[in-house]
Design a protein around this motif. Structure first.
Motif, PDB file in Angstrom:
ATOM      1  N   ASP A  83       0.898  -1.234   0.363  1.00 33.24           N
ATOM      2  CA  ASP A  83      -0.304   0.336   0.072  1.00 33.24           C
ATOM      3  C   ASP A  83       1.126   1.457   0.277  1.00 33.24           C
ATOM      4  N   GLU A  84       0.318   2.496  -0.482  1.00 31.24           N
ATOM      5  CA  GLU A  84       1.612   3.884   0.013  1.00 31.24           C
ATOM      6  C   GLU A  84       1.529   4.541   1.275  1.00 31.24           C
ATOM      7  N   ALA A  85       1.227   3.725   2.207  1.00 34.87           N
ATOM      8  CA  ALA A  85       1.982   3.694   3.997  1.00 34.87           C
ATOM      9  C   ALA A  85       2.848   2.743   3.721  1.00 34.87           C
ATOM     10  N   GLY A  86       2.871   1.790   3.322  1.00 35.98           N
ATOM     11  CA  GLY A  86       4.187   1.152   3.059  1.00 35.98           C
ATOM     12  C   GLY A  86       4.906   1.358   2.092  1.00 35.98           C
ATOM     13  N   ALA A  87       5.140   1.755   1.212  1.00 38.85           N
ATOM     14  CA  ALA A  87       5.884   2.574   0.353  1.00 38.85           C
ATOM     15  C   ALA A  87       6.505   3.944   1.479  1.00 38.85           C
ATOM     16  N   LYS A  88       5.722   4.780   1.585  1.00 39.71           N
ATOM     17  CA  LYS A  88       6.257   6.254   2.696  1.00 39.71           C
ATOM     18  C   LYS A  88       6.829   5.268   3.486  1.00 39.71           C
ATOM     19  N   LYS A  89       6.522   4.270   4.572  1.00 40.20           N
ATOM     20  CA  LYS A  89       7.260   3.641   5.853  1.00 40.20           C
ATOM     21  C   LYS A  89       9.221   3.714   4.901  1.00 40.20           C
ATOM     22  N   ASN A  90       9.039   2.510   3.555  1.00 39.33           N
ATOM     23  CA  ASN A  90       9.934   2.247   3.321  1.00 39.33           C
ATOM     24  C   ASN A  90      11.146   3.423   3.135  1.00 39.33           C
ATOM     25  N   LEU A  91      10.281   4.366   2.429  1.00 42.34           N
ATOM     26  CA  LEU A  91      11.207   5.327   1.536  1.00 42.34           C
ATOM     27  C   LEU A  91      11.937   6.462   3.590  1.00 42.34           C
ATOM     28  N   ASP A  92      10.816   6.378   4.598  1.00 47.18           N
ATOM     29  CA  ASP A  92      11.398   7.086   5.932  1.00 47.18           C
ATOM     30  C   ASP A  92      12.054   6.799   6.456  1.00 47.18           C
ATOM     31  N   THR A  93      12.328   5.465   6.431  1.00 45.58           N
ATOM     32  CA  THR A  93      13.211   3.876   6.525  1.00 45.58           C
ATOM     33  C   THR A  93      14.087   3.980   6.657  1.00 45.58           C
ATOM     34  N   GLU A  94      14.808   3.643   4.838  1.00 42.99           N
ATOM     35  CA  GLU A  94      16.181   3.621   4.282  1.00 42.99           C
ATOM     36  C   GLU A  94      16.171   4.774   4.163  1.00 42.99           C
ATOM     37  N   ILE A  95      15.740   5.627   3.813  1.00 47.22           N
ATOM     38  CA  ILE A  95      16.308   6.751   3.245  1.00 47.22           C
ATOM     39  C   ILE A  95      16.134   8.441   4.391  1.00 47.22           C
ATOM     40  N   GLY A  96      15.010   8.432   4.451  1.00 48.58           N
ATOM     41  CA  GLY A  96      14.967   9.453   6.215  1.00 48.58           C
ATOM     42  C   GLY A  96      15.420  10.793   4.982  1.00 48.58           C
ATOM     43  N   SER A  97      16.587  11.460   6.036  1.00 48.38           N
ATOM     44  CA  SER A  97      17.189  12.932   5.954  1.00 48.38           C
ATOM     45  C   SER A  97      17.951  12.224   5.629  1.00 48.38           C
ATOM     46  N   LYS A  98      19.130  10.931   5.275  1.00 45.53           N
ATOM     47  CA  LYS A  98      20.167  10.962   4.579  1.00 45.53           C
ATOM     48  C   LYS A  98      20.406  11.964   3.121  1.00 45.53           C
ATOM     49  N   THR A  99      21.619  12.110   3.226  1.00 45.00           N
ATOM     50  CA  THR A  99      21.689  12.930   1.530  1.00 45.00           C
ATOM     51  C   THR A  99      21.649  12.031   0.451  1.00 45.00           C
ATOM     52  N   PHE A 100      22.046  12.078  -0.413  1.00 48.71           N
ATOM     53  CA  PHE A 100      22.236  11.724  -1.852  1.00 48.71           C
ATOM     54  C   PHE A 100      23.813  10.495  -1.309  1.00 48.71           C
ATOM     55  N   ASP A 101      24.657  11.808  -0.690  1.00 49.64           N
ATOM     56  CA  ASP A 101      25.821  10.921  -1.227  1.00 49.64           C
ATOM     57  C   ASP A 101      26.225  10.151   0.018  1.00 49.64           C
ATOM     58  N   GLN A 102      25.277  10.335   1.378  1.00 48.56           N
ATOM     59  CA  GLN A 102      25.337   8.807   1.525  1.00 48.56           C
ATOM     60  C   GLN A 102      24.272   7.633   1.458  1.00 48.56           C
ATOM     61  N   ILE A 103      23.757   7.806   1.321  1.00 48.99           N
ATOM     62  CA  ILE A 103      22.352   7.008   0.099  1.00 48.99           C
ATOM     63  C   ILE A 103      23.919   6.496  -0.817  1.00 48.99           C
ATOM     64  N   LYS A 104      24.058   6.873  -1.418  1.00 44.84           N
ATOM     65  CA  LYS A 104      25.512   6.013  -2.988  1.00 44.84           C
ATOM     66  C   LYS A 104      26.500   5.269  -1.873  1.00 44.84           C
ATOM     67  N   GLN A 105      27.341   5.762  -1.314  1.00 47.74           N
ATOM     68  CA  GLN A 105      28.490   5.622  -0.383  1.00 47.74           C
ATOM     69  C   GLN A 105      28.050   4.328  -0.132  1.00 47.74           C
ATOM     70  N   GLU A 106      26.478   4.269   1.261  1.00 44.54           N
ATOM     71  CA  GLU A 106      26.002   2.709   1.453  1.00 44.54           C
ATOM     72  C   GLU A 106      25.954   2.010   0.787  1.00 44.54           C
ATOM     73  N   ALA A 107      25.584   2.467  -0.477  1.00 45.11           N
ATOM     74  CA  ALA A 107      25.084   1.292  -1.682  1.00 45.11           C
ATOM     75  C   ALA A 107      26.581   0.818  -2.077  1.00 45.11           C
ATOM     76  N   LYS A 108      27.583   1.225  -2.030  1.00 42.42           N
ATOM     77  CA  LYS A 108      28.932   1.455  -2.477  1.00 42.42           C
ATOM     78  C   LYS A 108      29.286   0.325  -1.441  1.00 42.42           C
ATOM     79  N   ASP A 109      29.074   0.436  -0.640  1.00 42.74           N
ATOM     80  CA  ASP A 109      29.700   0.355   0.796  1.00 42.74           C
ATOM     81  C   ASP A 109      29.278  -1.630   0.935  1.00 42.74           C
TER      82      ASP A 109
END
Length: 970
Positions: free
Chosen positions: A254-280
């Motif tokens: 559902d849409e709530a699940g999509a929002k929770k997935n985003l909030d939990t996994e990205i939240g306030s992280k920056t693009f560069d932080q996410i990119k680095q975590e993916a690389k690691d």
């Protein structure tokens, strides 16, 4: 594309199943730097270059192609335009699915995608301004001068758009993109948030995806349709011209699940932080296998292949444990991770065996997923996608995945329930199984692809037998070890090939190069070696080791052309060995079983170095969700799982100086090749943990215990592993069956008489027959049949009997003959020249071989009644199966003549222009009128020619078929 490599020292950290345990291996640079995500995006590889995480839910990637077989991943390296960036993609498949929720930055509002060449939001791009690495993708859009960068978490992704100017900054949101939109919504929650859903249909008929989108800057909106928009233009006020970031979470719940997935996994992280975590994350994942080699292309090919084995199956479960099941209901569990995209006909062969080595925990999750799908949908998946059974491909190959894991001691699931589900899959009455259980093979007239299905079912049944025996269930073991031998009933001893049996005769005329409906994406060459469960028994059938060696040599040296129908999947040909399609993948290793390991070493090296390349067209066929790459990963390390479920890996020859597998139990297994070079491709000797290893195989336990396997390499073949005591073997020794007899000579439909010769696939076997189902006689020579007859036959050997087979013989009026003035396709000959007057009617399934097929030509046939006589009716039949490019003729005319020269119309009928339908239909054309003094009846059926513009074959200039059966004259 080849990456420039930064030179610096790097310490890589390798995963262990104990979350607090790591093992350290020093490598020269990050392993992610060796991954070329563009390998397979050209040719027929069907991969995508975009950002994804290991086995992740989101595949955020550019879309450059909207239709066509080579657009299945959404991207093809030959393309010049990008339509946008969508969030789901399939890797290496043959069907256009996914491509959900397209975003495209642009500098004007235009809701047209531009596919027809008219102005639209698509933009040209250049590979010179395109880069990608695991978890990251970037590109420059030439016409709008926008720089795009993408990165992801497991269930969410972030877009970064850098515009050239501060004004006219737009993003198009398109939920119509790609497959058929069933239902969708775009809900504007605020000036930075949008949510909605997209339900679509393609291969999977009911795909449901929900999304939640959040932007870094406020936007204003313009919809394409104010009431129910399917496209939306977001306009940004960005006077400082900062990059625009768009974060998107997805969910199947559902849409709530999509929002929770985003909030939990990205939240306030920056693009560069996410990119680095993916690389690691990718660095740790790839560090499960560390290779040492001086060839950059070898390293790139290896780690690109390893990467491709790790992007499917895909997690299909929200961060809170909820998921959509096959029953379309919402379920929840935190006991295991739930997955989708199991391309099992492909991946059971090498990808899943690889996972049993480096992904034990995920293997348990995969099997727990299978069992959940069994609970939800009533059967183990064959090829499931997005909470849908697609019904694609053949076999029940969830079964060997479970059995292989079980036999290797991977049992983190309900093993009793798993066994129950395996038995359930094998005891249905669909897809030819009913005939398979009754006769010991699938007759051509009962089911399409009958040879391939018989062979694959037999292997699957062997894995059930192995698990039954391990569990102490000998009754089940005996049943399924017998079924595992049913391959014997498709073996033709005269040709030495596996052939279709139509009405208990061999399908003919026979051409082993011909691709036809008896095989799945293959021909007789490419399926006749598929007996991994009983290679010893197969060797005896074919005439011994020398005969098998000769047949294998001819396989690899035969002309690299196929006949019959065009099959795009048959690629990567070395002779008739087709590495681009999975049925061939074990064949090079069969030489080990006949004491000729040096030939395996030669062929494996040839495949590794010629059919895998560090370039976009670097995979010789569809990647198939990791299978093509898994073959490379295993084979390049020096071994391959010919028979999953046996716990043996057959040794080929290593490609690298050293490969170290970091296991989840904390152990390390290393393969080392001394004196390895382009010339030194042969194994002179081997040692396992310091002890001489004269065997051309190792076991799963050898690997999981850890240790070192060292090969000494040479430029010449040696005697290593050539003794009978040292070769691998799969052999069925118990509950041996007797192959059912076949009709080696004789006509099912005959005129005056036919002489029947019976045969059997094994020597020293006695055949019995009866024409009354009563007293059986010992067969000692040809049987002459002069009238319509039912013949019953069975074989017996050493007190064991085969099943009894019934064959109906039809007598054709001996005065009747037919002249065909158009050439039918041999693959669809329906029995040959007399098929239209033999009295045998076709069914709705054209693949069973009872229809005569004509490709892109009119049908012209003239029946000679033998003498002038009175007639009262003429009837004929046509088939339509649009999905298989079979259409009714546009016009049918029946004519009659007394002299064969002057014809008069008897019945003429035009057939309406076809409209799209997925239903199979049979049309009867019948004329009823008394005519006297008639000897000749002519049928003319006009072809449709090119398929309609709305048909899927139109972009390929496809031509239609006419399928006709029986000209019945009263």
């Amino acid at each position: 594309m080849r990456f420039k490599i930064l030179l610096f020292s790097f310490i890589c950290i390798c995963f262990s199943c104990k979350k607090d345990t790591i093992s350290i291996a020093t490598v020269s640079q990050p392993l992610t730097s060796y991954v070329n995500t563009f390998i397979g995006t050209g040719g027929h590889g069907h991969t995508y270059p975009g950002a994804t995480m290991p086995f992740g839910m989101m595949q955020l990637s550019p879309d450059t192609r909207l239709e066509g077989w080579d657009g299945c991943s959404g991207y093809h390296y030959d393309d010049m335009y990008i339509y946008g960036f969508s969030h789901t993609h399939l890797s290496g498949t043959g069907i256009l699915d996914y491509g959900d929720i397209l975003l495209m930055p642009t500098t004007s509002v235009n809701f047209h995608n531009g596919a027809d060449g008219k102005p639209g939001y698509r933009a040209p791009f250049s590979h010179d301004k395109e880069k990608a690495s695991p978890g990251y993708y970037e590109v420059h859009l030439d016409s709008t001068n926008i720089d795009v960068a993408l990165t992801v978490t497991q269930r969410a992704g972030m877009h970064k758009y850098a515009f050239a100017k501060a004004n006219n900054q737009y993003i198009i949101l398109d939920i119509e993109h790609r497959d058929i939109l069933l239902d969708g919504s775009i809900n504007i929650l605020s000036d930075t948030e949008i949510s909605g859903h997209r339900f679509s249909e393609s291969w999977a008929k009911e795909q449901k995806l929900y999304y939640y989108l959040k932007t870094s800057h406020p936007f204003k909106t313009t919809p394409n349709h104010p009431d129910t928009p399917t496209k939306l233009a977001l306009q940004f006020d960005n006077p400082n011209n900062e990059p625009i970031y768009v974060s998107v979470g997805i969910s199947a719940v559902d849409e709530a699940g999509a929002k929770k997935n985003l909030d939990t996994e990205i939240g306030s992280k920056t693009f560069d932080q996410i990119k680095q975590e993916a690389k690691d994350t990718w660095e740790k994942q790839l560090s499960k296998i560390v290779i040492e080699d001086s060839h950059l292309d070898n390293k790139t090919n290896f780690y690109s292949a390893l990467y491709h084995t790790m992007i499917a199956p895909n997690i299909y479960q929200d961060i809170d444990g909820r998921y959509r099941g096959i029953d379309q209901e919402i379920h929840q569990t935190t006991d295991f991770d739930y997955y989708t995209v199991f391309s099992l006909w492909d991946t059971y062969r090498a990808a899943h065996p690889l996972y049993t080595i480096i992904e034990e925990n995920r293997t348990n999750d995969f099997i727990n997923t299978f069992l959940a799908k069994y609970d939800e949908g009533g059967i183990l998946p064959m090829w499931d996608l997005s909470a849908n059974y697609t019904g694609c491909m053949i076999g029940y190959h969830g079964v060997p995945v479970i059995a292989d894991a079980y036999m290797k001691g991977i049992r983190g699931y309900d093993t009793d329930k798993a066994f129950e589900a395996m038995l359930h899959s094998a005891t249905r009455d669909h897809l030819g199984l009913e005939a398979y259980k009754e006769f010991g093979y699938i007759p051509v007239e009962e089911e399409s692809e009958s040879v391939s299905k018989t062979l694959e079912y037999a292997y699957d049944d062997w894995t059930i037998a192995q698990m039954a025996k391990s569990k102490g269930d000998m009754t089940t073991y005996n049943t399924f070890i017998e079924r595992a031998q049913y391959y014997k009933n498709t073996f033709d001893p005269s040709s030495k090939f596996m052939r279709g049996r139509v009405r208990n005769t061999w399908f003919s005329p026979f051409d082993p190069f011909e691709v036809n409906f008896n095989y799945t994406e293959a021909n007789a060459w490419q399926y006749s070696f598929y007996v991994p469960q009983d290679i010893t028994g197969f060797t005896k059938l074919i005439g011994g080791k020398k005969a098998l060696e000769t047949q294998l040599d001819e396989l690899f040296t035969a002309e690299s052309q196929t006949s019959g129908r065009d099959q795009a999947d048959i690629t990567g040909l070395i002779g008739q060995y087709a590495h681009g399609n999975e049925p061939s993948h074990h064949m090079a290793y069969l030489y080990n079983f006949i004491n000729k390991p040096h030939k395996t070493q030669e062929k494996v090296r040839e495949i590794l170095t010629t059919l895998y390349k560090n370039e976009p067209d670097g995979v010789s066929g569809n990647e198939d969700c990791g299978q093509m790459s898994a073959w490379y990963v295993l084979s390049s390390m020096g071994f391959y799982a010919v028979t999953p479920g046996s716990n043996q890996y057959i040794i080929g020859a290593p490609l690298f100086d050293k490969a170290s597998i970091h296991l989840e139990n904390g152990n390390i297994f290393t393969v080392q090749a001394n004196n390895l070079s382009d010339e030194n491709i042969y194994i002179a000797s081997a040692k396992l943990n310091g002890v001489s290893h004269p065997y051309s195989y190792i076991t799963h336990d050898d690997i999981t215990k850890g240790g070192t396997l060292i090969f000494e390499m040479s430029a010449q073949p040696s005697n290593w592993a050539t003794d009978n005591a040292h070769i691998p073997s799969t052999e069925i020794k118990e509950s041996l069956i007797v192959p059912v007899p076949f009709i080696a000579k004789g006509d099912i439909a005959f005129k005056k008489q036919t002489e029947i010769v019976l045969g059997t696939g094994e020597e020293e076997t006695t055949i019995y027959y009866s024409t009354s189902e009563g007293d059986f006689l010992k067969y000692e020579g040809p049987i002459t049949i002069t009238e319509p007859t039912t013949l019953y036959t069975y074989s017996e050997k050493e007190g064991q009997k085969s099943v009894t087979i019934k064959t109906e013989f039809y007598k054709i009026d001996e005065n009747l003959s037919i002249q065909l003035d158009a050439e039918y396709a041999n693959a669809y000959n329906a029995g040959g020249n007399d098929a239209l007057i033999d009295g045998i009617r076709g069914t709705a399934n054209f693949r069973t071989g009872t229809w005569q097929g004509y490709h892109d030509r009119d049908v012209i046939a003239t029946v000679d009644l033998g003498k002038n006589q009175n007639i009262t009716s003429i009837e004929t039949h046509f088939l339509e199966d649009q999905g298989s490019w079979i259409f009714f003729p546009t016009e049918v005319e029946l004519l009659v003549s007394s002299d064969g020269k002057n014809f008069q119309s008897y019945k003429s009928q035009k057939i309406a222009t076809p409209t799209p339908t997925d239903k199979v239909a049979i049309k009867t054309i019948k004329g009823q009128e008394k005519r006297s003094n008639i000897r000749y009846v002519k049928l003319i059926a006009k072809t449709l020619g090119p398929v309609p513009t709305w048909h899927k074959g139109h972009p390929y200039e496809g031509r239609s078929w006419i399928f006709v059966d029986e000209i019945a004259i009263q």
